[in-house]
Design an enzyme around this catalytic site. Structure first.
Site, PDB file in Angstrom:
ATOM      1  N   ASP A   1      -5.073  10.695 -25.947  1.00  0.00           N
ATOM      2  CA  ASP A   1      -3.972  11.657 -25.935  1.00  0.00           C
ATOM      3  C   ASP A   1      -3.735  12.210 -24.537  1.00  0.00           C
ATOM      4  O   ASP A   1      -4.629  12.166 -23.676  1.00  0.00           O
ATOM      5  CB  ASP A   1      -4.244  12.799 -26.916  1.00  0.00           C
ATOM      6  CG  ASP A   1      -5.440  13.641 -26.523  1.00  0.00           C
ATOM      7  OD1 ASP A   1      -6.492  13.053 -26.184  1.00  0.00           O
ATOM      8  OD2 ASP A   1      -5.337  14.878 -26.527  1.00  0.00           O
TER       9      ASP A   1
ATOM     10  N   GLU B   1      -8.198  15.111 -27.432  1.00  0.00           N
ATOM     11  CA  GLU B   1      -9.132  15.764 -26.510  1.00  0.00           C
ATOM     12  C   GLU B   1      -8.503  17.004 -25.901  1.00  0.00           C
ATOM     13  O   GLU B   1      -9.158  18.028 -25.700  1.00  0.00           O
ATOM     14  CB  GLU B   1      -9.542  14.771 -25.409  1.00  0.00           C
ATOM     15  CG  GLU B   1     -10.700  15.237 -24.537  1.00  0.00           C
ATOM     16  CD  GLU B   1     -10.269  15.991 -23.282  1.00  0.00           C
ATOM     17  OE1 GLU B   1     -11.143  16.498 -22.572  1.00  0.00           O
ATOM     18  OE2 GLU B   1      -9.036  16.097 -23.009  1.00  0.00           O
TER      19      GLU B   1
ATOM     20  N   HIS C   1      -2.572  17.472 -15.597  1.00  0.00           N
ATOM     21  CA  HIS C   1      -1.894  18.523 -16.363  1.00  0.00           C
ATOM     22  C   HIS C   1      -0.720  19.109 -15.580  1.00  0.00           C
ATOM     23  O   HIS C   1      -0.385  20.279 -15.724  1.00  0.00           O
ATOM     24  CB  HIS C   1      -2.863  19.639 -16.797  1.00  0.00           C
ATOM     25  CG  HIS C   1      -3.936  19.146 -17.724  1.00  0.00           C
ATOM     26  ND1 HIS C   1      -4.683  19.977 -18.517  1.00  0.00           N
ATOM     27  CD2 HIS C   1      -4.361  17.898 -18.006  1.00  0.00           C
ATOM     28  CE1 HIS C   1      -5.540  19.257 -19.231  1.00  0.00           C
ATOM     29  NE2 HIS C   1      -5.370  17.994 -18.929  1.00  0.00           N
TER      30      HIS C   1
ATOM     31  N   ASP D   1     -13.584  10.497 -17.453  1.00  0.00           N
ATOM     32  CA  ASP D   1     -12.537  11.519 -17.613  1.00  0.00           C
ATOM     33  C   ASP D   1     -12.641  12.592 -16.523  1.00  0.00           C
ATOM     34  O   ASP D   1     -12.596  13.772 -16.812  1.00  0.00           O
ATOM     35  CB  ASP D   1     -12.670  12.145 -19.020  1.00  0.00           C
ATOM     36  CG  ASP D   1     -11.464  13.001 -19.392  1.00  0.00           C
ATOM     37  OD1 ASP D   1     -10.433  12.932 -18.698  1.00  0.00           O
ATOM     38  OD2 ASP D   1     -11.562  13.736 -20.390  1.00  0.00           O
TER      39      ASP D   1
END
Ligand SMILES: [Zn+2]
Length: 386
Positions: free
Chosen positions: A82, A144, A355, A168
């Protein structure tokens, strides 16, 4: 040097294909289907769990298994499918050795760069079956980004592997050996409604109470191991009503469990004290507060003596790199899996400015990550830990 031939173009092609597949949290279906088909083509067993039903999404976590050719302990590699928003219609562009989005969306290197490294590992293992390696297992998670939700539903009892790596993080040359515990705390403060212009003295403004609570509260950076935040405050419907209810969302994190509890106790005490002072002054049973705490994830702490850390550091050294370790301020699926009994160290895959719509990945960092993963697998099989 690694015996594996890194297929850079394939790595990038897979990545470009994956970021074009929309997969915001709870909507990972297309991504899960695409990955299932790819892993099956490469001779892997693929199983999808029911986590999607549990969290209200349309796809589950994938557990992928690829039999090895030597007897060493199986290794796990994990990433998440995701992405955060704005996540749909991503158009990746390559410029000067950097991949970024066109600008209106995130890129999705968080965490499709991790998945691309895993897929690349499966491709190499399939294409070069003579290079020694143990069994490989991949756990590819949903949701996540909305609280490590997918990982929390993974059935680790099904894992062949008892240790592994989460792909990650940012820098492939920095092995992440620690992350904090975190709690989420929802607060409600109850006052009493009244007409603010006609009879304000009959009301109790929850907003005014909250103002006093916050003035007394220590949050932000607490110490080098601990942070806390009030992230959301909601309350009120009109300027002429004394606000009867304010709802707040808070969190606290620490690498040290005692400090975490101390901070949470401090935050609760601010609510307790201020509400009591008001009640004593007014001689009423309001204002009051409610608190709802949930443990988000648990602290992880490895040392350079732990095998997973040594193996990752030595895999980088084998490639001729200067390697280091880092401590993270956030949780990952590794926090969850480690707490569930599968110790997992977090590795970087090159993602930067995640993000945000500025997110990018340098192709050279991305290739390093794929190289590191291959080197870990090979060194593990050969018993090389330098
Ligand atoms: Zn991520």
């Amino acid at each position: 040097m690694s015996s594996y031939n890194i297929q850079s173009q394939q790595l990038i092609d897979d990545f470009m294909t994956m970021v074009r597949i929309d997969s915001p949290s709870k909507d990972e279906r297309a991504m899960a289907d695409w990955l299932t088909a790819r892993f099956k083509e490469l001779g892997c067993e693929v199983e999808e769990d029911k986590a999607g039903e549990e969290v209200g999404g349309n796809a589950g976590n994938l557990r992928v298994f690829l039999k090895g050719n030597t007897d060493v302990a199986p290794l796990l590699f994990s990433s998440h499918m995701d992405t955060v928003e704005p996540a749909n219609g991503i158009e990746p562009v390559i410029e000067d050795g950097v991949i970024r989005s066109k600008g209106e969306t995130i890129l999705g290197s968080d965490d499709k760069a991790g998945i691309a490294c895993i897929l690349h590992l499966a491709r190499m293992a399939n294409g070069q079956p003579d290079v020694p390696r143990g069994d490989l297992e991949f756990s590819i998670h949903i949701c996540e980004e909305i609280g490590l939700l997918g990982a929390k539903y993974v059935d680790t009892g099904k894992f062949h592997a008892k240790m592994g790596y989460i792909l990650d993080d940012h820098d492939p040359r920095q092995v992440c050996i620690g992350s904090p515990s975190a709690v989420r705390i929802d607060y409600k403060v109850f006052g009493k409604a009244s007409h603010a212009g006609v009879e304000p003295e009959k009301g109790i403004s929850a907003i005014k109470v909250v103002g006093e609570i916050l003035a007394r509260m220590n949050f932000g950076r607490i110490d080098e191991e601990t942070t806390a935040n009030i992230g959301v405050i909601k309350g009120g419907t009109a300027s002429n009503i004394m606000t009867p209810l304010v709802e707040m969302k808070a969190e606290a994190r620490s690498h040290n469990p005692e400090k975490l509890e101390k901070q949470v106790a401090h935050m609760n005490a601010c609510f307790e004290e201020v509400c009591k002072e008001w009640r004593d002054k007014l001689g009423e049973n309001l204002p009051k507060y409610e608190v709802d705490r949930s443990d988000d994830y648990h602290a992880v702490s490895f040392t350079t003596d732990d095998y997973l850390v040594k193996l990752a550091l030595s895999a980088g050294k084998t490639l001729g790199w200067e390697m280091g370790t880092k401590i993270s301020g956030g949780g990952t699926d590794g926090s969850v899996l480690t707490h569930l009994g599968i110790p997992c160290v977090v590795l970087g895959v090159g993602m930067q400015d995640v993000h945000s719509t500025n997110e990018y990945i340098k192709i050279s960092d991305f290739e390093e990550a794929a190289n590191l993963v291959a080197s870990i697998v090979e060194n593990h099989a050969n018993g090389v830990v330098v």
